[in-house]
Structure formats: C-alpha cells, structure tokens
Write an enzyme that holds these catalytic residues in place. Sequence first.
Site, PDB file in Angstrom:
ATOM      1  N   PRO A 440       0.831  -1.211   0.000  1.00 11.58           N
ATOM      2  CA  PRO A 440       0.000   0.000   0.000  1.00 11.58           C
ATOM      3  C   PRO A 440       0.861   1.255   0.000  1.00 11.58           C
ATOM      4  CG  PRO A 440      -0.786  -1.576   1.629  1.00 11.58           C
ATOM      5  CD  PRO A 440       0.535  -2.088   1.143  1.00 11.58           C
ATOM      6  N   GLN A 518      -6.846  -1.697   1.622  1.00 11.42           N
ATOM      7  CA  GLN A 518      -6.419  -1.467   3.000  1.00 11.42           C
ATOM      8  C   GLN A 518      -7.328  -0.410   3.604  1.00 11.42           C
ATOM      9  OE1 GLN A 518      -2.904   0.969   4.246  1.00 11.42           O
ATOM     10  NE2 GLN A 518      -2.030  -1.015   4.838  1.00 11.42           N
ATOM     11  N   TYR A 600      -1.632   5.520  13.050  1.00 14.15           N
ATOM     12  CA  TYR A 600      -3.006   5.907  12.736  1.00 14.15           C
ATOM     13  C   TYR A 600      -3.922   5.411  13.846  1.00 14.15           C
ATOM     14  CZ  TYR A 600      -0.814   7.087   8.326  1.00 14.15           C
ATOM     15  OH  TYR A 600       0.014   7.632   7.384  1.00 14.15           O
ATOM     16  N   ARG A 648      -2.191  -5.062   9.206  1.00 16.41           N
ATOM     17  CA  ARG A 648      -0.851  -4.463   9.239  1.00 16.41           C
ATOM     18  C   ARG A 648      -0.601  -3.880  10.617  1.00 16.41           C
ATOM     19  NH1 ARG A 648       2.553  -0.710   5.011  1.00 16.41           N
ATOM     20  NH2 ARG A 648       2.725  -2.779   4.069  1.00 16.41           N
ATOM     21  N   ARG A 742       8.598   1.088  -3.002  1.00 16.09           N
ATOM     22  CA  ARG A 742       9.373   1.952  -3.908  1.00 16.09           C
ATOM     23  C   ARG A 742       9.847   1.233  -5.173  1.00 16.09           C
ATOM     24  NH1 ARG A 742      10.389   3.851   1.213  1.00 16.09           N
ATOM     25  NH2 ARG A 742      10.151   6.099   1.513  1.00 16.09           N
TER      26      ARG A 742
END
Length: 793
Positions: A440, A518, A600, A648, A742
């Site tokens: 993600p 997600q 988060y 996650r 990446r």
Amino acid sequence: MAALTPPPAGSAATPHEAGPDRGPAPDTSARPARKARPLRIAVIGGGPGGLYAAVLLKRLDPAREITVWERNAPDDTFGFGVVLSDETLGGIEHADPTVHRCLQREFVRWDDIDIGHRGQTLTSGGHGFAALGRRRLLEILHERCESLGVRLRFCTPAPPAAQLAADHDLVIAADGVHSATRAAHADVFAPHLTTHRCRYIWLAADFAFDSFRFEIAETEHGVMQLHGYPFAADASTVIVEMREEVWRAAGFDTCDEQQSTERCAKVFAEVLGGRPLRGNSSAWTAFRTVVNERWSHGNIVLLGDAAHTAHFSIGSGTKLAVEDALALAACVEEQPDLPAALAAYESERRPVVESTQRAAAASLRWFEELAVHTDQPPRQFAFNLLTRSRRVTHDNLRLRDAAFTDAVERDFGCPPGTPPMFTPFRLRGLTLRNRVVVSPMDMYVGEDGMPGDFHLVHLGARALGGAGLVMTEMVCVSPEGRITPGCTGLYTAEQAAAWRRVTDFVHHHAPGTAIGVQLGHSGRKGSTRVMWEGIDQPLETGNWPVSAASPLPYRPGVNQVPHALDRTGLAEIRQQFAAAARRAARSGFDLLELHCAHGYLLSGFLSPLTNRRHDAYGGSLENRLRFPLEVFDAVREHWPEDRPMTVRISATDWADGGTTAEDAVAVARAFAAHGADAIDVSTGQVVADERPEYGRSYQTPYADRIRGEAHIPVIAVGAISSWDDVNSILLAGRADLCALARPHLYDPNWTLHAAADQNYTGDGAPWPLPYRAGSRKPPTGRTDAPKPRLTLG
C-alpha cells in the site's frame, strides 16, 4: 595510486622515550620540521590494525618516525584464530606483497560450512575461507615492522592520546573495544555503546575442524550454539554462545575459566569427538557494538574496534581493522594535508563499516532469537542460518553450492525451474499465483475521497506488471478519517463504484492478479498536507477535527490536539469500518487489510506511547488490543467468509517505552485468534521522535519472529528491493509473502522483470499478451571492475 620502494637498509624511527625497543634509533640532530603530511606518528595499540597501519605508513615514507605502544608482551594474545576474506587479502597483496606472501604460507583454507542440529549435519560448500592463528598474524606484522624500522614498545601503556598529539603529527588510536582514547574524548567522538543479549566465550580445540562448523545444542536450560573453524593444521577456534538467561540457568555465571571450558566441552562432546577445550584468559562476555559519530579529533584518529565493532559471527573485526589501515594510509598519501586525509578516511570507510555493522547486527539478532528457528525443517534451518546476515543470498548461495540450494528449493515446494517467489500461496479462498505484493502506497491525488483515473492507471499498471497481489493505498472509512484532502475513501456509494472500475480492470486485463484494499482511519495524524507539501504538517486552511485514543498531538505545538474518543465515538468508528467493508466487498476486492500500524487510529490504541487511557481500552496490552479487535470483528462480520483478511501492525515503535517485539507477537496472536489470515509486519511511524534502524530488509526480522512464535502467515515489508532478497526471505522461512513499495514506483513491471532476470517463463508470472514481445531483457554495455585501492611497489 600510491607507489613506494622499500626503505633503505638501516632506516628507522627515532625513539621518543626510554623503554623496550624493537628497532634501531636514527640520529635526531637534524629532525625536519613538521610538514603537511605526518612524519611523527604514534600508534596506540599493537593489534593487527595498528601494526598494519604502521607498516603501510612507513612504507609510504621511510623518513617517518613511527612508534607503536602495546601494553602487553609481544607473544600475548587473547584470541585464537583470525579469518580474512579474499577481498581483504587482495588489498593486502597490492599494498604490501611481503606481508601477503607471509600470510599465504600460514593460511588454513576450506570451502565448507557444516551445520549440526538435532543429530543431523548439513553441508554447504563453495564458501572460501582463509584463517591463521592470531599470534602468528601478530608475529608476521611484528617482523615486518622491525624490518621497516617501526619502533615497537611492548609492555608499555601508551601515554594519553592528548599528550601524544602535542608532539606527534598523527596519533592512531587502535586501542580496541574498550578504547581509553575514545573514552577520554567522548565529548568529541560521541560514542554509542550497545551491549547485547548473548554471552560468549572464546576457546580453542587442539585439532582442526575440516570446515566452518555451527553446532546447535538444545539443552534443558535453553539453546546453546558453537561456532568453530580451523586456524592451523592442529588447532581450531571454538566460540560458545547462548542467551544471557540460558547462561545463568546453566550456572555458567558462577563458573571459573576451567569449569566453563570443561562444561562447554561436555555440552558439545559429540562434535568435539570427546576432546577437551582450552582457554587463554578466556571469560564470558556480552558483545558490545561500538558506533562513533566522529572518528577523528584534531590529529587523533580512531581505527578498528576503537571506532566500530561488528559481531564475530560474520568474522569482521580483524578484517575491518586491516581495511581501515589500508584506507587511512592511502588517504594520508593522497590528500594535501592531515585534516583532509582524516576527513577522506572517514568518508570512505564509514559507509563500508555501517553496511558491515548492519549485516553483523542481523546475524547477531538471528543468533539471539535462535530458539525461534529450531523447529524449522533441517534444510530450511540451514539455509536460514547461512543467509542470516543478508550478505549471503539465495542467488549467491546458488553460485556457491547449487546442489544444496536445489535441495532447499525442493523442500520448499518449488517446481523444477521455479524460483521461490513464483510459487503460489493460499490465503483462505484466495490463491495468489506468486509471493510478490505491491505494498500500500498513499498517492494523495483523490478528490473528496474519490479514486480517479490516476488510481486506475497506477494500480492497473502494477497489476499488469505481474505481482500476485496489488494493494490500494490506505482507504479511509470517513471524511474525518482521512490523512490529507488527497486521500481516498470508501464512505460513499459513489466511491465504491469508482473502486469497482479499478477492480474490474485488474480482473479483466490482468487475470490471476488479486487486488486488495487497506482500510484505515488517520486518528491523530489526520488533517495534514499532502506529502510533497509537508509530510505530517497541518493544513494551512480547512482543517478538520481529529480523534485518537488519547489527547496527545503527533507533534506537540505543530499538530492539533486530538479528541479522545468516548464510547459513543468508538461505536461510530466501528460502524464506519463495517460499512466500508461492505462497500469494499461490493467493489470487488479480493482481500481486505485492516491498518493497525504507523500511528493511525487503531495503531494509536495499541502503542503504550499513544494510549494513555484509564478505562477498559487502556493500560495493559490486553486492554489496548480491545478496540482494534472490536473493529476487526466488525469488519470480518461484513467481509465475505471466503475472502481473506490481513492486519498491518507496527512491530516496534523504535522508541523507549513503546511496543516491543514481544508485544508484537502477542498482538499477532490476538488477531490470529479472531480470524486474521496473515499479519503484514511493518514498524514505526507511531511517534515523531522515533529512531529507526534503517537498512536492507530491516523490518524482516520482526516478521520472522512473529511467524515463528505466533504461527501465522506473515507479509514482510520494508526496504526489500531485489528479487534475490525476496527469494532469500521466502526460502529461509522468514515470511510467506513480500511487499515492495518503492521498487514498484521505480518499475511497475518489477515482477515481470524479476522473472525475465531469472529466465522464468511459468504460470507464476505470465506476460500480458500485448507485452510479450518485451519479455526479454535488453542487452547492456560492459563495465570494468575497479582497480585495487592502494598499490605499493
């Protein structure tokens, strides 16, 4: 390159003080004035690094006065064998052929590594080691110093470095891991010393192993390991290592040297053939990693263990010290003055040392967590051990020993000609055709939570690129749950329809590729700018209120103070997640991941640094898990039974007082008990003052531990950049899937190109028909290998 002929016979250094002398003294009546390049050099410490630096600097300028201070006698040494790599020997050969010839005559060489575990020994060949006795290495360097006129002062502690610096041009502090020089100037060098969790003792056996030997002993007190290798025709180094608590439980903490030696010989009697071990002032110690922010102070410079250490399990201490000496001598020769030379030395060596230290840290931690791996199948265990430092990889090991690697692949279940990454993997009712996941990645280009053409092209391109699973960015469950105004959501029917457009494209044009969503809520890290306008910075205008477990801003004085959720707020957010899950199912996603990482909202409940509640949702880990598990259950209830759910997590906060690796295992077990099909193991981004230990595949050890202890499939993520890393991680059993971010931004076709690089053309990575003409890698031009670093005639 620097070149030099040997010094004329009789040239030597000037004695500065009375004391034991190992070289003739020249006339001092016409001592030259100090020049830009150092002429008077003091070396503190007579280990291999300090001695070799003296040899090279004397060869480069025979007029130099070089004195080595060594507090011990010339025949004292407190280790046994020394291992040097071919790379290091090549540098020595070019810099000083005389020393190289002497070493060549002494070396014991072997190719095999034997791994003994649970009554079985597995052998891997092609590794190419060379070792000799540490005492003999020192004798060779002593003789070379004497022949060049370097003055050796034994049984004489060196004066303080600051005193030597006053009347020498250069002071080389090669005074070891307990460096007095480093301690005296700690305000400048800024050392960081880390003591680790295992105890080890350095011993010897009076016979030669026929390989490098790792032997694992599972005792009533815990796991112990032996590292052994030959260093002479009739002698081997033997290091015995174990966790601190195992060492204490076994009673080694009360043993003297003789008792420890006898008990170690008994534990490993089978591999030793019943023969005894011997010590040499041997003592149990805990390895200490040394890192310095600076390596020089005026004309004082650190070298070898004084500057840096790397765990013995990758055989690096003497190697690094000798390479330091080579680089320091070359930089002194090449640079116009000493400050420039010392700056160049540190600039050149620091990246190499840091890379070695990262590899050593991975190896050290692997042995610290050895008990996690002992139940692996024999060949997988051996492969895991061999690749523990990430220096040896799947592809590299195949070059060394193809037969061994083939056997490991067969045990793993690879069909002939199929790399591990292209074997299928099943999660609940979903079978992934390969083990590659597009991780993600927030794109920050949504409008009012709507995914648009960019998301269609971005995710569609990566699905066409061959990955087994493509994940969306964090899709937010409410407008207030967005991180930035550019984040997408699943809180309206229109957003669900827009996501359906993306999933339909993937399923139609990239059949066999799964697409996952997600779901998350930003918590206290919401209402911020898009990444390229200032990551985690509050919006200039249009901020919305944020909520969290506790009223703690992400950055005090920068980010807004969040509202601490009450029971009404918690219930509302649970409902938002459940509604988003229903929409995700209608949107056609194959997998759903619950985002409980990176600070988060749900992650904020899990971490003790961000959850300061005093109700049923705060305090103990069980309480901190309560709300994330409630959300998971609500989502699972509304997510189709045959479709998998993953979670996650941040397995560490990289901050004191935060989530620990032990906590992460407990968190994984809790989600598994509630029906999670896999854990996506990330780390950090929970608090702003974190101190991550970045490096290649740096988060994988956390995935490895969770997989081994919680017995649930895991997804490894974090600086996994090559297909060789993916194959290595999978084959070693450290993870079941590998998520890359990446690399997929750099190359949307990363998985297809990985297949082409490995000459793989099977069903695990089929090329889309329109792309098939590009399935062969274009040819490239050749590049020449670099020339030797330093050559002396």
